[in-house]
Design an enzyme around this catalytic site. Structure first.
Site, PDB file in Angstrom:
ATOM      1  N   ALA A 269     -11.685   3.163   1.306  1.00  0.00           N
ATOM      2  CA  ALA A 269     -12.434   3.946   2.306  1.00  0.00           C
ATOM      3  C   ALA A 269     -13.600   3.167   2.891  1.00  0.00           C
ATOM      4  CB  ALA A 269     -12.907   5.272   1.712  1.00  0.00           C
TER       5      ALA A 269
ATOM      6  N   ASP B 245       0.868  -1.179   0.000  1.00  0.00           N
ATOM      7  CA  ASP B 245       0.000   0.000   0.000  1.00  0.00           C
ATOM      8  C   ASP B 245       0.902   1.225   0.000  1.00  0.00           C
ATOM      9  OD1 ASP B 245      -2.255   1.578   0.003  1.00  0.00           O
ATOM     10  OD2 ASP B 245      -3.097   0.776   1.860  1.00  0.00           O
TER      11      ASP B 245
HETATM   12  N1  GUN Z   1      -6.403   0.883   3.348  1.00  0.00           N
HETATM   13  C1  GUN Z   1      -7.660   0.941   3.854  1.00  0.00           C
HETATM   14  N2  GUN Z   1      -8.436   1.751   3.096  1.00  0.00           N
HETATM   15  C2  GUN Z   1      -7.661   2.195   2.096  1.00  0.00           C
HETATM   16  C3  GUN Z   1      -7.909   3.063   0.973  1.00  0.00           C
HETATM   17  O1  GUN Z   1      -8.999   3.593   0.765  1.00  0.00           O
HETATM   18  N3  GUN Z   1      -6.851   3.281   0.124  1.00  0.00           N
HETATM   19  C4  GUN Z   1      -5.625   2.713   0.331  1.00  0.00           C
HETATM   20  N4  GUN Z   1      -4.645   2.955  -0.540  1.00  0.00           N
HETATM   21  N5  GUN Z   1      -5.369   1.903   1.376  1.00  0.00           N
HETATM   22  C5  GUN Z   1      -6.384   1.657   2.241  1.00  0.00           C
END
Ligand code: GUN
Ligand code: ZN
Length: 504
Positions: A195, A92
């Protein structure tokens, strides 16, 4: 790169598929759970996870990027060696930190480049996780920024690293669908729905179902879908039935730190358990009392390992359910874990038309277990085909063919069975799905209402035929029945419009 996701089996909108991850040369079977590796805290090591059957993990590149020591080490060793995991690793970008703290100090270009440099297999741009319930203007504005970043990420040279195109749009289903359609059109490979964490934390499963289905409507069937932040095993079956393929769990470790024990029926606290309701190695080798009495870090590690085991077991159970074609029975069982899960299941059934398009075969078993069963896609499908059946001129529809009033048959050219929640069907279809469904002999009101809707549909589609209905215990609406339909009662054989009783 669209042939990276090969479907193997499907049930409801859920599927078993193989995701090719070119950078590792491996494939990952989905649905899959990606345990979150937090570089700050290690409860279960990635090597141990591999032993438990984990094929893919997720970690946060932003955390590595933000610390000089860590960045140097991971740049030198590469992510796989650094974490001691040779399966697939997704990363992420720091968007979650962006949502939590309001700002981060990297751009999409920098963090995608960094993810590539450290050897990530699946990387993420810096999307904006717009919270639920914001005004539309903000949701649109932030979505445009997210879309702009996804487009820029798609132009970067990342070799055979896969890139995700996160889907945002707050709680506006039309924005979620548009976001998904845009993401899909970029040609990127993996589609996380973002989200969702605030909705998950507030148990807003009905909203989650509406938003996930909206996103799915914008994506092609060959799009692997990740549900960002969904780590509680209670909701995996529902999420898979909606068409989610990938989950990430930080819950296994976060909950363990607070002494919380995950089950598919919700979370328990270790202090409240007298017995472990689980067959995993952690739970069969000790009692809750043993764990409470033991060392604190050992307790956390064992709880985390149980939490992971129970989550992975649920994923396996879901895959087996897809194979057998009874995923909705599993969803139904899980929906009984919490009233808000039931809301989520009901919200999903509101999209029965869409569900039916996802699974045109639908030939698995059907157990009618609740009022919700009456709203399953198989019932819709049966009602739709009622319009196309060949119907005798005069037909009796009856709930119990073995207990008809004497002589009633004489009034008709044929007798069709009548089974809640499906309604009427020609005898020749008796041995075909979904009419082989197991239904209770005491049908609930919703099932009867659906069956009556089926009767009405058949009568309206065949205005030239005359229908009698023999269903002694059913409450028919007084008004508003089609003219070619008559309700026969127990002693009604002489009320037939055309013939008198046989010579008694
Ligand atoms: N981890 C939990 N929610 C999100 C999100 O909306 N975007 C990203 N990139 N990571 C997350
Ligand atoms: Zn266990």
């Amino acid at each position: 790169m669209r042939d990276l996701f090969e479907l193997r089996d499907a049930d409801v909108a859920g599927r078993i598929a193989e995701l090719t991850v070119p950078r590792t040369g491996l494939t990952v079977e989905t649905p899959a759970l990606l345990p979150v590796i937090n570089p700050h805290i290690e409860t279960v090591s990635p090597a141990r996870m591999a032993e438990l059957g984990v094929e893919i993990i997720i970690t946060n590149a932003y955390i590595f990027h933000g610390s000089d020591d860590r960045r140097e080490a991971v740049e030198r060793e590469g992510l796989h060696e650094h974490l001691g995991f040779d399966g697939a690793i997704m990363t992420d970008s720091g968007s979650f930190q962006l949502a939590e703290y309001g700002e981060i100090d990297v751009t999409t270009e920098e963090i995608v480049e960094f993810q590539h440099q450290i050897g990530s297999d699946i990387a993420t741009p810096v999307d904006i996780p717009t919270p639920p319930d914001v005004d539309r203007e903000r949701a649109e504005r932030e979505l445009h920024t997210t879309q702009d970043r996804i487009e820029r990420a798609a132009t970067l040279d990342v070799g055979d690293m896969l890139l995700t195109a996160p889907i945002q749009g707050s709680t506006y289903p039309d924005l979620r669908e548009a976001s998904a359609a845009h993401a899909y059109a970029t040609g990127l490979e993996v589609f996380p729905i973002g989200a969702m964490v605030p909705l998950l934390n507030d148990y807003r499963f009905a909203d989650i179902a509406d938003l996930v289905v909206a996103a799915k409507r914008g994506l092609g069937a060959d799009a692997p879908v990740h549900l960002f932040g969904a780590g509680h095993p209670m909701m995996f079956a529902l999420a898979v039935a909606m068409g989610c393929d990938l989950f990430d769990s930080a819950a296994y470790a976060l909950y363990a730190r607070d002494g919380r024990y995950l089950t598919v029926r919700g979370t328990r606290h270790l202090d409240d358990l007298d017995y472990f309701p689980c067959e995993c190695p952690v739970c069969t080798a000790r009692t809750p009392e043993d764990l409470r009495a033991g060392d604190e870090s050992e307790r956390e590690r064992m709880l985390a390992e149980h939490n992971l085991n129970v989550s992975l077991a649920e994923i396996r159970r879901i895959k087996q359910a897809i194979r057998r074609g009874d995923l909705l029975e599993l969803v139904e069982a899980r929906a009984r874990a919490h009233p808000t899960m039931l809301d989520g299941y009901r919200a999903l059934l509101d999209h029965a038309d869409w569900l039916e398009q996802q699974d045109p075969v639908g030939d698995g078993p059907f157990f009618s277990l609740s009022a919700e069963s009456a709203r399953r896609p198989e019932v819709h499908r049966h009602h739709a085909r009622l319009d196309r059946l060949a119907v005798p001129d005069r037909v009796l529809l009856a709930t119990d063919l073995n207990d008809l009033p004497r002589g009633i048959n004489d009034d008709y050219d044929g007798v069709w069975p009548l089974t809640p929640p499906f309604g009427p069907y020609p005898p020749a279809l008796t041995q075909t799905t979904p009419l082989t469904a197991e239904v209770p002999s005491t049908p609930d009101r919703q099932s009867i209402d659906e069956a009556i809707a089926g009767i009405r549909r058949l009568a309206e589609a065949n205005p030239e035929s005359a229908f009698g209905v023999y269903a002694p215990d059913w409450p028919f609406p007084e008004l508003d029945l089609p003219e070619n339909l008559s309700i026969r009662s127990t002693e009604s054989t002489d009320s037939s419009p055309s013939r008198s009783d046989d010579g008694r």
